[in-house]
Design a protein around this motif. Structure first.
Motif, short mmCIF file in Angstrom:
data_model
loop_
_atom_site.label_atom_id
_atom_site.label_comp_id
_atom_site.label_asym_id
_atom_site.label_seq_id
_atom_site.Cartn_x
_atom_site.Cartn_y
_atom_site.Cartn_z
N ARG A 30 11.16 58.40 12.65
CA ARG A 30 12.15 58.97 13.54
C ARG A 30 11.43 59.92 14.49
N HIS A 31 11.84 59.92 15.75
CA HIS A 31 11.23 60.80 16.74
C HIS A 31 11.18 62.25 16.23
N ALA A 32 10.26 63.01 16.79
CA ALA A 32 10.12 64.43 16.43
C ALA A 32 11.33 65.22 16.94
N ASP A 33 11.35 66.51 16.63
CA ASP A 33 12.50 67.37 16.90
C ASP A 33 12.89 67.39 18.38
N PRO A 55 5.15 66.55 8.35
CA PRO A 55 4.38 67.78 8.11
C PRO A 55 4.82 68.88 9.07
N LYS A 56 4.71 70.09 8.65
CA LYS A 56 5.08 71.24 9.51
C LYS A 56 3.94 71.53 10.47
N GLN A 96 5.26 69.26 16.46
CA GLN A 96 5.51 68.45 15.27
C GLN A 96 4.87 67.06 15.42
N ALA A 97 5.03 66.43 16.58
CA ALA A 97 4.45 65.10 16.82
C ALA A 97 2.93 65.15 16.69
N LYS A 98 2.31 66.18 17.24
CA LYS A 98 0.84 66.32 17.12
C LYS A 98 0.44 66.52 15.66
#
Length: 194
Positions: free
Chosen positions: A42-45, A192-193, A73-75
């Motif tokens: 799912r796409h990031a925030d 992951p955070k 978040q994506a990175k």
């Protein structure tokens, strides 16, 4: 429990973790290369809910997009995947910018846009049709027998329709499929955070 027994217990747990962690990492990457698994993500925030009224799929400025946290978040997800041994992947994305931007920020290879990954949130009558198209996409890509992992960036509704579970933004789902690209089983990996 005596001091010595506590030390032995702590050492035993550490030893188990030392041997299990590399095996879990190896299993993850091996599964993604076995021709029976894909990674749905799912796409990031992206703050908000749905898309603004009158949005245009061809113009990011009209859509709900990744915020600063989502970009970080994506990175972080890309770094986590590299830590699992994935340095390059076949990446397919929904046409929505929050998905394609997440895919780009993973930094694991070029991104190909695929309409079966697009959201049908605005027209739930498309659920069965698009889920069937997603199965066909998965089958087609796995039939090519590339050893590169397949990562599919999509939306909450698409993942729920495909495997029957809700996932949070940025979560990854290792999905086992049959020879027709149909869902068999899954393991969810929380984002992951950053």
């Amino acid at each position: 429990m005596g001091y010595l027994n506590k030390k032995i217990l702590i050492f035993s747990i550490s030893l188990i973790c030392f041997f299990i962690a590399p095996q879990a990492k190896a299993a993850f990457i091996d599964d993604l290369k076995d021709g029976q698994h894909v990674l749905l993500m799912r796409h990031a925030d992206a703050p908000g809910y749905g898309d603004p009224a009158g949005y245009d799929i061809g113009r990011c400025s009209t859509q709900r997009n990744l915020g600063d946290y989502g970009k970080k978040q994506a990175k972080a997800i890309g770094s986590w995947l590299r830590g699992q041994g994935i340095n390059k992947a076949q990446i397919f994305s929904s046409p929505w910018c929050r998905c394609s931007d997440t895919a780009q920020l993973l930094d694991l290879g070029s991104v190909k846009i695929e309409t079966p990954l697009g959201s049908f949130f605005d027209d739930m009558s498309l659920e069965k049709k698009q889920t069937k198209e997603l199965e066909q996409l998965i089958k087609s890509e796995l039939d090519k027998q590339s050893k590169l992992p397949i990562i599919l960036l999509t939306h909450h509704v698409n993942i729920r329709a495909f495997m029957g579970k809700n996932v949070s933004q940025g979560d990854m789902v290792l999905v086992k499929v049959n020879k027709n690209g149909e869902y068999i089983s899954h393991v969810i990996y929380p984002s992951p955070k950053p």
